[in-house]
Design an enzyme around this catalytic site. Structure first.
Site, PDB file in Angstrom:
ATOM      1  N   SER A 163       0.839  -1.198   0.000  1.00 38.08           N
ATOM      2  CA  SER A 163       0.000   0.000   0.000  1.00 38.08           C
ATOM      3  C   SER A 163       0.873   1.247   0.000  1.00 38.08           C
ATOM      4  O   SER A 163       1.927   1.287   0.642  1.00 38.08           O
ATOM      5  CB  SER A 163      -0.907   0.022   1.235  1.00 38.08           C
ATOM      6  OG  SER A 163      -1.628   1.234   1.303  1.00 38.08           O
ATOM      7  N   LYS A 201       2.484  -2.247   6.272  1.00 35.68           N
ATOM      8  CA  LYS A 201       2.666  -2.240   4.824  1.00 35.68           C
ATOM      9  C   LYS A 201       4.037  -1.680   4.440  1.00 35.68           C
ATOM     10  O   LYS A 201       4.622  -2.084   3.422  1.00 35.68           O
ATOM     11  CB  LYS A 201       1.552  -1.443   4.148  1.00 35.68           C
ATOM     12  CG  LYS A 201       0.200  -2.151   4.191  1.00 35.68           C
ATOM     13  CD  LYS A 201       0.247  -3.508   3.489  1.00 35.68           C
ATOM     14  CE  LYS A 201      -1.118  -4.154   3.403  1.00 35.68           C
ATOM     15  NZ  LYS A 201      -1.110  -5.447   2.678  1.00 35.68           N
TER      16      LYS A 201
END
Length: 227
Positions: A128, A155
């Site tokens: 992400s 992430k």
């Protein structure tokens, strides 16, 4: 014929990635924590399935052993399993990192012997831009106002693991992807996102790279992302 394993593939982006790979003629294994849901998804997709909980060593070992016995190799690994914790405490942090980061290590380590047997191996991590230092410190980016500390931190770890694996395994392409804001179970509370099938196309592009494709990158549908 390419052999692919997708974790968390009984729903969301993982499911749609599996659908598109099956349609393109790949042998696809749906990895699902719940065996019954995995079997149901595989039946819809025309895929195969393995019970695979990325937080459980025995489950991961068993799943990769089953693929090894049936196929003898693995050409594509997609890390799609993930969680989004909105709280900020110790248990939530443990859940976030156990699935979003440690799970990547657990599955990749078990899959490496099979991936090394492939003539064109691709590993794709659904990461992400919320884990990009560039994005979250840039007032012009939507991530600047996003307050999901554990998701962003886990992430960021996922993307770093991608880079480190790419350096350690030059014969295998490892790439992380920002798939775009997607309407899934994880984002249902926010009421946002495009259809998972659209985001899956970004994942499939990286999963089907040729031998000259990039490695050690974070990208979205428009190209490379700073992070």
């Amino acid at each position: 014929m390419t052999v692919a394993l997708i974790t968390g593939a009984n729903k969301g982006i993982g499911f749609e990635t599996a659908r598109q790979l099956v349609a393109a003629g790949h042998v696809v294994y749906v990895g699902a924590r719940d065996a019954a849901r995995g079997e149901a998804a595989a039946a819809v997709l025309g895929a195969r399935t393995v019970q695979l909980d990325v937080t459980d060593d025995a489950s991961v070992t068993s799943a990769l052993a089953a693929i090894d016995a049936a196929e003898g190799r693995l050409d594509v690994l997609v890390h799609s399993a993930g969680v989004l914790e909105t709280g900020l405490d110790g248990p939530a942090a443990s859940r976030s990192f156990e699935t979003n980061a440690v799970g990547i290590v657990r599955v990749t380590q078990a899959a490496l012997p099979l991936l090394r047997r492939s003539q064109n191996a691709n590993v794709v991590t659904i990461s992400s831009s919320a884990g990009s230092f560039w994005a979250v410190t840039n007032p012009e980016r939507p991530e600047f106002d996003l307050s999901l500390a554990l998701y962003s931190a886990s992430k960021a770890a996922a993307t770093m693991l991608t880079v480190q694996y790419a350096k350690a395994e030059p014969g295998i392409r490892f790439n992380a992807v920002e798939p775009g804001t997607t309407a899934t179970d994880m984002t249902a509370a926010f009421g946002i996102g495009r259809p998972a099938a659209e985001s899956a196309r970004v994942v499939v592009r990286l999963a089907t790279l040729g031998p000259d494709g990039p490695t050690g990158t974070l990208s979205d549908e428009d190209g490379l992302l700073p992070w």
